[in-house]
Design an enzyme around this catalytic site. Structure first.
Site, PDB file in Angstrom:
ATOM      1  CG  ASN A   1     -31.407  32.220 -42.830  1.00  0.00           C
ATOM      2  OD1 ASN A   1     -31.875  32.739 -41.828  1.00  0.00           O
ATOM      3  ND2 ASN A   1     -32.171  31.751 -43.816  1.00  0.00           N
TER       4      ASN A   1
ATOM      5  CG  ASN B   1     -33.186  25.117 -47.633  1.00  0.00           C
ATOM      6  OD1 ASN B   1     -34.132  25.830 -47.912  1.00  0.00           O
ATOM      7  ND2 ASN B   1     -32.104  25.553 -47.003  1.00  0.00           N
TER       8      ASN B   1
ATOM      9  CE  LYS C   1     -28.546  26.137 -49.196  1.00  0.00           C
ATOM     10  NZ  LYS C   1     -28.645  26.739 -47.834  1.00  0.00           N
TER      11      LYS C   1
ATOM     12  CD  GLU D   1     -28.456  24.906 -45.065  1.00  0.00           C
ATOM     13  OE1 GLU D   1     -29.095  24.547 -46.062  1.00  0.00           O
ATOM     14  OE2 GLU D   1     -27.856  25.988 -45.006  1.00  0.00           O
TER      15      GLU D   1
ATOM     16  CD  GLU E   1     -31.229  29.283 -46.497  1.00  0.00           C
ATOM     17  OE1 GLU E   1     -30.519  30.120 -45.896  1.00  0.00           O
ATOM     18  OE2 GLU E   1     -30.795  28.175 -46.871  1.00  0.00           O
TER      19      GLU E   1
ATOM     20  CB  CYS F   1     -28.621  30.407 -48.679  1.00  0.00           C
ATOM     21  SG  CYS F   1     -27.440  31.154 -47.534  1.00  0.00           S
TER      22      CYS F   1
HETATM   23  N1  CDT Z   1     -27.844  29.054 -45.288  1.00  0.00           N
HETATM   24  C1  CDT Z   1     -26.667  29.001 -45.934  1.00  0.00           C
HETATM   25  O1  CDT Z   1     -26.552  28.343 -46.952  1.00  0.00           O
HETATM   26  N2  CDT Z   1     -25.646  29.698 -45.432  1.00  0.00           N
HETATM   27  C2  CDT Z   1     -24.308  29.627 -45.916  1.00  0.00           C
HETATM   28  C3  CDT Z   1     -23.345  29.816 -44.815  1.00  0.00           C
HETATM   29  C4  CDT Z   1     -23.206  28.664 -43.950  1.00  0.00           C
HETATM   30  S1  CDT Z   1     -21.746  27.806 -44.198  1.00  0.00           S
HETATM   31  C5  CDT Z   1     -21.627  26.803 -42.838  1.00  0.00           C
HETATM   32  C6  CDT Z   1     -23.983  30.653 -46.975  1.00  0.00           C
HETATM   33  O2  CDT Z   1     -23.320  30.284 -47.942  1.00  0.00           O
HETATM   34  O3  CDT Z   1     -24.323  31.818 -46.832  1.00  0.00           O
END
Ligand code: CDT
Length: 313
Positions: free
Chosen positions: A197, A110, A127, A146, A47, A172
């Site tokens: 991430n 995203n 996303k 985000e 990502e 993600c």
């Molecule tokens: N980038 C991303 O979506 N990360 C989320 C964790 C962040 S929650 C504040 C994940 O679900 O891995």
């Protein structure tokens, strides 16, 4: 006859803020070459693979913020990846921050794309599940903004015929939600690609955050098994600008079994021969949607929705 997709997950170690897009792209190109050397025809990158994970900061300067977005794909700095793809005959999945003029206004998403072996974009996704907050949270060492920097995706969960099968993608946090996989499963998806991430402190609650690695794999293995599909999940990981992120990129079979997993928190390529017909076996037996998901029973479930008051938070 089996249908094998020789696939790779190309995990990235941290991208420091000081690293240019050009440098990040050259890392991706190097891993694409390594994947090709191991026989892969498809590579799944993480990502937001061209820059550091910028939603960890409150960025008030618009010019600085916009420097993290792509206004065209490919653009001058990302074109080498597409050129290498065409040269090697290797397709890929990658995610990036997208800035577009749509409906008469500037919009930020995203986004991820699937690129075929000719270096041509065949599918695009934005996303849907945006985690974190739109305002900085007091007391948090790293923010997760985000919701501030992206709009929820408006393209749904599509699937595309490519690489000899039916391909889908998500990004993600989407991987934690069963409907992500099921919407694609109902369209006959055979391989889902995703990048992530995931900071170890992502919820701010030690009891949940202690299970970060378990929940990472649990989501993808359950999604794969319950929808008879391959899942390839690729991390950007390691300590990036002080934020520690989970690695353990995986290739998961439709059985739910992990068939390849990254062992480092650095740039690392893992590969597997993914037989799409394994998915068919599950789809025709235990998860034959047409035979086992009784429309009448499902109608009753939907009708009962709201019959019981939801618990108060
Ligand atoms: N980038 C991303 O979506 N990360 C989320 C964790 C962040 S929650 C504040 C994940 O679900 O891995």
């Amino acid at each position: 006859m089996s249908r094998i997709v020789k696939a790779a997950s190309a995990q990235m170690g941290p991208i420091p803020k000081s690293q240019s897009r050009k440098q990040a792209v050259s890392r991706l190109v190097a891993m694409m070459r390594e994947a090709k050397g191991r026989g892969a025809e498809l590579v799944v990158f993480p990502e937001l693979a061209f820059t550091t994970f910028f939603p960890r900061w409150m960025i008030e300067d618009e010019a600085e913020l916009e420097s993290y977005y792509e206004t065209e794909m490919p653009g001058p700095e990302t074109a080498p990846l597409f050129e290498e793809s065409k040269k090697l005959g290797v397709g890929f999945y990658v995610s990036y921050a997208e800035l577009v003029n749509e409906g008469g206004r500037r919009r930020r998403f995203n986004t991820s794309i699937i690129v075929d072996r000719n270096g041509e974009i065949v599918g695009k996704y934005r996303k849907v599940h945006l985690p974190g907050h739109s305002e900085p949270q007091p007391g948090r060492v790293h923010q997760h903004l985000e919701k501030r920097y992206f709009e929820p995706g408006n393209l749904g969960f599509g699937v595309w015929r490519a690489f000899g099968g039916v391909m889908g993608m998500c990004i993600c946090n989407d991987r934690r939600w069963p409907e992500t996989y099921r919407v694609m499963g109902l369209q006959g998806v055979e391989m889902i690609m995703l990048g992530y991430n995931t900071p170890f402190d992502h919820t701010g609650h030690a009891d949940i955050d202690g299970l970060t690695s378990f929940h990472n794999h649990l989501s993808m293995q359950a999604g794969a098994y319950q929808n008879s599909t391959w899942v390839i999940g690729t991390a950007k990981c390691g300590k990036e600008e002080g934020s520690s992120m989970v690695g353990q990129s995986v290739i998961v079979a439709p059985s739910g079994e992990i068939v390849a997993m990254a062992a480092t928190l650095e740039d690392e390529v893992i590969t597997a021969n993914c037989d799409l017909d394994i998915g068919k076996r599950y789809r025709q037996t235990i998860f034959d949607f047409a035979r086992h998901r009784e429309p009448e029973a499902y109608r009753l479930i939907v009708e009962r929705k709201g019959a019981i008051a939801p618990p108060e938070n």
